[in-house]
Design a protein around this motif. Structure first.
Motif, PDB file in Angstrom:
ATOM      1  N   TYR A 215      -1.196  10.973  -3.702  1.00 44.48           N
ATOM      2  CA  TYR A 215      -1.097  10.206  -2.470  1.00 44.48           C
ATOM      3  C   TYR A 215      -2.377   9.426  -2.230  1.00 44.48           C
ATOM      4  CZ  TYR A 215      -3.946  13.861  -0.211  1.00 44.48           C
ATOM      5  OH  TYR A 215      -4.951  14.734   0.114  1.00 44.48           O
ATOM      6  N   ARG A 216      -2.256   8.396  -1.420  1.00 43.96           N
ATOM      7  CA  ARG A 216      -3.382   7.645  -0.892  1.00 43.96           C
ATOM      8  C   ARG A 216      -3.146   7.504   0.606  1.00 43.96           C
ATOM      9  NH1 ARG A 216      -4.306   8.674  -5.359  1.00 43.96           N
ATOM     10  NH2 ARG A 216      -5.121   7.383  -7.058  1.00 43.96           N
ATOM     11  N   VAL A 217      -4.212   7.603   1.390  1.00 37.27           N
ATOM     12  CA  VAL A 217      -4.057   7.489   2.835  1.00 37.27           C
ATOM     13  C   VAL A 217      -4.942   6.358   3.326  1.00 37.27           C
ATOM     14  CG1 VAL A 217      -5.845   9.236   3.318  1.00 37.27           C
ATOM     15  CG2 VAL A 217      -4.073   8.769   5.015  1.00 37.27           C
ATOM     16  N   VAL A 218      -4.396   5.546   4.226  1.00 32.05           N
ATOM     17  CA  VAL A 218      -5.126   4.415   4.807  1.00 32.05           C
ATOM     18  C   VAL A 218      -4.983   4.524   6.326  1.00 32.05           C
ATOM     19  CG1 VAL A 218      -5.508   1.933   4.777  1.00 32.05           C
ATOM     20  CG2 VAL A 218      -4.450   3.040   2.797  1.00 32.05           C
ATOM     21  N   PRO A 219      -6.015   5.036   7.002  1.00 27.71           N
ATOM     22  CA  PRO A 219      -5.903   5.270   8.438  1.00 27.71           C
ATOM     23  C   PRO A 219      -6.451   4.125   9.275  1.00 27.71           C
ATOM     24  CG  PRO A 219      -7.870   6.340   7.625  1.00 27.71           C
ATOM     25  CD  PRO A 219      -7.248   5.628   6.441  1.00 27.71           C
ATOM     26  N   GLY A 220      -5.964   4.037  10.511  1.00 29.23           N
ATOM     27  CA  GLY A 220      -6.535   3.129  11.495  1.00 29.23           C
ATOM     28  C   GLY A 220      -6.213   1.674  11.252  1.00 29.23           C
ATOM     29  N   LEU A 221      -7.062   0.813  11.767  1.00 30.89           N
ATOM     30  CA  LEU A 221      -6.900  -0.635  11.645  1.00 30.89           C
ATOM     31  C   LEU A 221      -7.623  -1.102  10.396  1.00 30.89           C
ATOM     32  CD1 LEU A 221      -5.838  -3.214  13.192  1.00 30.89           C
ATOM     33  CD2 LEU A 221      -8.195  -3.453  14.006  1.00 30.89           C
ATOM     34  N   ARG A 222      -6.882  -1.617   9.430  1.00 31.83           N
ATOM     35  CA  ARG A 222      -7.450  -2.021   8.148  1.00 31.83           C
ATOM     36  C   ARG A 222      -6.907  -3.380   7.731  1.00 31.83           C
ATOM     37  NH1 ARG A 222     -11.485   1.769   6.612  1.00 31.83           N
ATOM     38  NH2 ARG A 222     -11.001   3.599   7.907  1.00 31.83           N
ATOM     39  N   PRO A 223      -7.640  -4.094   6.891  1.00 32.01           N
ATOM     40  CA  PRO A 223      -7.123  -5.355   6.372  1.00 32.01           C
ATOM     41  C   PRO A 223      -5.965  -5.113   5.412  1.00 32.01           C
ATOM     42  CG  PRO A 223      -9.219  -4.829   5.334  1.00 32.01           C
ATOM     43  CD  PRO A 223      -9.018  -3.825   6.428  1.00 32.01           C
ATOM     44  N   PHE A 224      -5.152  -6.130   5.224  1.00 32.36           N
ATOM     45  CA  PHE A 224      -3.982  -6.031   4.359  1.00 32.36           C
ATOM     46  C   PHE A 224      -4.351  -5.511   2.978  1.00 32.36           C
ATOM     47  CE2 PHE A 224      -1.282  -7.955   1.099  1.00 32.36           C
ATOM     48  CZ  PHE A 224      -0.031  -7.536   1.492  1.00 32.36           C
ATOM     49  N   GLU A 225      -5.483  -5.960   2.448  1.00 28.17           N
ATOM     50  CA  GLU A 225      -5.865  -5.627   1.076  1.00 28.17           C
ATOM     51  C   GLU A 225      -6.024  -4.122   0.859  1.00 28.17           C
ATOM     52  OE1 GLU A 225      -6.470  -9.765   1.876  1.00 28.17           O
ATOM     53  OE2 GLU A 225      -7.238  -7.993   2.955  1.00 28.17           O
ATOM     54  N   GLU A 226      -6.446  -3.376   1.870  1.00 30.67           N
ATOM     55  CA  GLU A 226      -6.602  -1.927   1.699  1.00 30.67           C
ATOM     56  C   GLU A 226      -5.249  -1.235   1.581  1.00 30.67           C
ATOM     57  OE1 GLU A 226      -9.455   0.337   3.878  1.00 30.67           O
ATOM     58  OE2 GLU A 226     -10.682  -1.429   4.326  1.00 30.67           O
ATOM     59  N   TYR A 227      -4.296  -1.653   2.381  1.00 36.71           N
ATOM     60  CA  TYR A 227      -2.955  -1.087   2.270  1.00 36.71           C
ATOM     61  C   TYR A 227      -2.332  -1.451   0.916  1.00 36.71           C
ATOM     62  CZ  TYR A 227      -3.427  -0.579   7.343  1.00 36.71           C
ATOM     63  OH  TYR A 227      -3.858  -0.254   8.598  1.00 36.71           O
ATOM     64  N   ALA A 228      -2.490  -2.718   0.527  1.00 36.76           N
ATOM     65  CA  ALA A 228      -1.914  -3.183  -0.731  1.00 36.76           C
ATOM     66  C   ALA A 228      -2.510  -2.420  -1.908  1.00 36.76           C
ATOM     67  CB  ALA A 228      -2.148  -4.686  -0.893  1.00 36.76           C
ATOM     68  N   ALA A 229      -3.825  -2.168  -1.878  1.00 38.16           N
ATOM     69  CA  ALA A 229      -4.472  -1.458  -2.978  1.00 38.16           C
ATOM     70  C   ALA A 229      -3.933  -0.043  -3.109  1.00 38.16           C
ATOM     71  CB  ALA A 229      -5.982  -1.433  -2.760  1.00 38.16           C
ATOM     72  N   ALA A 230      -3.674   0.625  -1.990  1.00 36.55           N
ATOM     73  CA  ALA A 230      -3.146   1.986  -2.030  1.00 36.55           C
ATOM     74  C   ALA A 230      -1.778   2.012  -2.703  1.00 36.55           C
ATOM     75  CB  ALA A 230      -3.062   2.554  -0.621  1.00 36.55           C
TER      76      ALA A 230
END
Length: 300
Positions: A215-230
């Protein structure tokens, strides 16, 4: 076998959210973009974390609490650029009704469920009237195309849907270790929140991406690129680059767009013919003319 294209592994994206959460509302532009890029290729599931719970103590001074919360939402919207209501009538009393209605809409199809959740978010952040009772939640979604309102009301009152939201709430209070302490330059880094029971729950929103035991977790307010990378780390070959739509096509698909959303999702002159502008305390909301004909922001 060599030479045979390998299919990406099965990927699930869990979105921990709440219909009445201002940070989740502000994250909709990047989430809409990511969902558009991944449509039909991952399982995207929403878990309703219940931001405003039944056992929260009522405010001793409702007017002061509402004024404080309005300032809090205004501060968040200064970071996210999401619309906020010109006037907030009250502090949301409970997340249960809107979460039950959002969950009850899922069996009626993805498109209907998306539009129901969107209306519930807009109830507080555009109209300033939180959908915090079953009656107000059902009223907020009236006129959503394709929605069977009678079936929605029956399902929202059912024990089965109540149990699904209970399970969501419990799941949101079992965060992975990585979010117990989070650093970063975001105005909302997304470290897990302490609960009254002495535990933690995910900050909202948080995306948990899972595949093949990882798994990868991306919490809070993040730019699109962080979600896409996960997503791309766990699903090699899964493109997260969405096709940009013309303004008219985007409004036809989504029915309701904020300025941050139309800048991420569309290309071409704005607004498209027939778009109905609804002014808020922080920029406009744009409605498809058919949506405007049944939307409470225009109809009332």
């Amino acid at each position: 076998m060599t030479g045979v294209p390998q299919r990406p592994p099965w990927v699930e994206v869990v979105e921990y959210t709440d219909p009445l959460c201002p940070w989740a509302w502000g994250s909709e532009p990047v989430f809409r973009r990511l969902r558009a890029a991944l449509a039909g290729r991952v399982r995207w599931r929403r878990a309703y974390a219940i931001l405003f719970d039944h056992d929260d103590d009522p405010p001793p001074d409702p007017a002061a609490e509402t004024a404080w919360y309005a300032r809090y939402v205004e501060e968040i919207s200064s970071h996210t650029l999401a619309p906020r209501a010109v006037r907030l009538s009250r502090m949301p009393a409970s997340s249960w009704p809107s979460s039950l209605v959002a969950k009850a809409a899922v069996p009626q199809g993805e498109e209907v469920a998306e539009r129901v959740l969107r209306r519930l978010r807009e109830s507080v952040f555009v109209l300033g009237e939180p959908a915090d009772t079953i009656e107000s939640a059902l009223s907020a979604v009236r006129g959503v195309p394709g929605l069977d309102p009678r079936l929605l009301a029956v399902d929202a009152a059912s024990e089965a849907v109540l149990e699904q939201v209970r399970v969501d709430r419990v799941e949101a209070r079992r965060p992975v270790a990585e979010v117990l302490s989070v650093r970063g330059g975001s105005p909302h880094p997304g470290a897990a929140k302490e609960t009254a029971e002495g535990g933690h729950r995910y900050a909202l929103p948080t995306l948990l991406v899972r595949a093949a035991g990882e798994y990868r977790v991306v919490p809070g307010l993040r730019p699109f690129e962080e979600y896409a990378a996960a997503v791309e780390e766990l699903g090699p070959g899964l493109s997260t680059v969405p096709d940009l739509l013309s303004p008219a096509d985007a409004l036809d698909r989504h029915r309701s767009l904020t300025d941050p959303e139309r800048l991420l999702l569309t290309e071409g002159p704005w607004p498209p013919p027939g778009a109905v502008r609804v002014d808020t305390g922080n920029g406009p909301l744009w409605l498809h003319p058919e949506e405007a004909a049944v939307h409470p922001a225009v109809a009332r």
